[in-house]
Design an enzyme around this catalytic site. Structure first.
Site: not given
Length: 500
Positions: A266, A340
């Site tokens: 990130k 996920r």
């Protein structure tokens, strides 16, 4: 903090000794002859105060009033939402120097749902983070009395009052763990927090480590954890309030205790906020804290896959293919889509409980923030009844969500040439495609996914965890049990009937 529900009219409230008296004043206030009513009437007449939600007037050492400080707070029509806003607007007064005992008094009729909202709002307004701030000034407020008009009103509000107290405790616990820095909220520490909940009635906890998770075959979860030196933990909480034969509701909370994005690193700006990426896990802890107090006749299971997502020589790489507990293979196109991956194994694990309903809660996608901002959580459901029940619970709990689509066409982008499914499908409809990925692992069970990326925490000057969606989930569970009281106004001599 200790809460008490008490029967106090305005004349009695004037003689109640406390450091702070918060008087909730609705539109159409009917002034009596007691000192407090006279003060409110004068303030309204002079237009120094309005009975609108968020409007306040602070007063000090009023004649014939025992409270050292008095705050008039407008509640508009007296709805739960308006009362909540009014109480939160008094946050600075609750946190004032020397305020150890406070009374929150309805100056007129008190709706049942507004009673619960008032208690919960006090918890929100008085929360102070201190875990890693030892030099911070200790917060003094120790006791809050919620006052309604008479004994009959007290009796009618008992269940709502208990619910408000439990929600305040649950939301507070969720905020606390979301707010803790990543090195003070590791997977191991999160598991210890869950184990502490087993001291509550009817709550049990089991924690699995790396060896047990590997034996189960949770290949996707294990792959995310590989880049961190902190060992993963798989947390299983059980609340047994119903019969053993009753199918449980299973809650699955994403527990990424820090998310640097892995190899798909990130940007540095605001990366500190990725300590909040375990907001789903924190909400599951908060729900169980509330269940332990309320003890509803229902069975609930909480599952938390907890780990960090960091870059390392062992870390998961784009192009890797991993095998999930469900048996499906997953091509990793972006290691920052790790939530996920841990959730899909937990959802597959949930099947062993044969759940009546399966709900996962996750700070899953920035796309949901773009779609809904910080007002409503994203709600996806494969079952209409479950979706409608969660939406209604959110509205009642002042913790709203919004129904999002699950059309099969959205799954097209998840197709892979090298595995059963890819873990991302591009930027378009990113919140929906993430939900479609998760749906592959739930089978025919009634399932809902709450994307709380926009609602689990706030940025800026008010940075911190919100404790959402603890209230939504608890309301849903209590509604399922059938014990949420409907909102009915209590009688009071101090409020005129609304004009027709």
């Amino acid at each position: 903090m200790n809460f008490e529900l008490k029967a106090l009219g305005l004349s009695e409230a004037a003689t109640e000794k406390c450091d702070l008296l918060v008087l909730l004043v609705a539109e159409g206030f009917d002034a009596g002859s007691d000192p407090l009513a006279a003060v409110v009437a004068r303030a309204l007449k002079a237009k120094d105060f309005e009975a609108q939600p968020g409007k306040t007037l602070e007063l000090y050492q009023l004649p014939a009033v025992a409270a050292r400080r008095v705050v008039l707070a407008g509640v508009g029509g007296g709805t739960a939402k308006q009362v909540h806003k009014a109480v939160v607007a008094c946050a600075s007064a609750f946190k004032g120097a020397g305020v150890q005992e406070a009374v929150v008094c309805f100056a007129g009729a008190a709706r049942i749902d507004a009673v619960a909202a008032a208690v919960q709002a006090v918890g929100e307004a008085t929360y102070v983070y201190t875990a890693t701030k030892p030099q911070a000034k200790a917060f003094a407020l120790a006791r809050v009395t919620l006052a309604v008009g008479d004994k009959k009103a007290v009796q009618a509000a008992q269940a709502a009052f208990a619910r408000g107290k439990a929600l305040a405790a649950g939301v507070g616990l969720a905020r606390e763990w979301a707010n803790r820095p990543a090195n003070h909220a590791t997977p191991t520490l999160l598991a210890q927090a869950a184990q502490a909940l087993a001291d509550l009635p009817k709550v049990q906890c089991k924690v699995l480590g790396p060896a047990e998770v590997e034996k189960l075959g949770m290949g996707a979860f294990m792959a995310v954890a590989r880049g961190s030196h902190e060992p993963l933990r798989f947390i299983e909480l059980r609340y047994q309030g119903g019969a053993k034969s009753d199918a449980p509701v299973v809650l699955v909370g994403k527990g990424i205790t820090f998310d640097a994005g892995g190899i798909s690193l990130k940007p540095a700006a605001e990366m500190d906020e990725m300590k909040f990426d375990m907001g789903g896990a924190a909400s599951v802890l908060g729900v169980f804290r509330a269940l332990g107090e309320l003890q509803p006749a229902i069975n609930v299971v909480g599952l938390i896959p907890a780990c960090e997502n960091l870059p390392d020589g062992r870390a998961l790489k784009p192009s890797d293919v991993v095998t999930s507990l469900h048996g499906q293979t997953i091509e990793i196109l972006n290691t920052d889509a790790e939530g996920r991956l841990v959730l899909c194994d937990a959802l597959a694990y949930a099947a062993r409980f044969k759940p009546a309903a399966l709900i996962d809660i996750a700070t899953l996608t920035g796309a949901c923030v773009i779609a809904l901002g910080g007002v409503r959580s994203g709600l996806f459901a494969n079952d209409e009844a479950l979706g409608a029940a969660l939406y209604a619970a959110g509205e009642a709990a002042l913790d709203p969500c919004w129904r999002m689509p699950l059309d099969d066409d959205y799954a097209e982008g998840l197709k892979s040439s090298f595995a059963d499914v890819a873990n991302v499908a591009g930027r378009a409809a990113g919140a929906v495609t993430a939900a479609k990925f998760l749906q592959r692992f739930v089978g025919d069970v009634p399932w809902a996914h709450l994307d709380i990326a926009g609602t689990a925490w706030k940025s800026g000057a008010a940075k911190g965890g919100t404790g959402r969606p603890v209230s939504l989930l608890v309301h849903y569970l209590l509604e399922r049990e059938g014990k949420v009281a409907t909102a009915t106004p209590a009688k009071s001599r101090q409020r005129k009937p609304a004009a027709s």
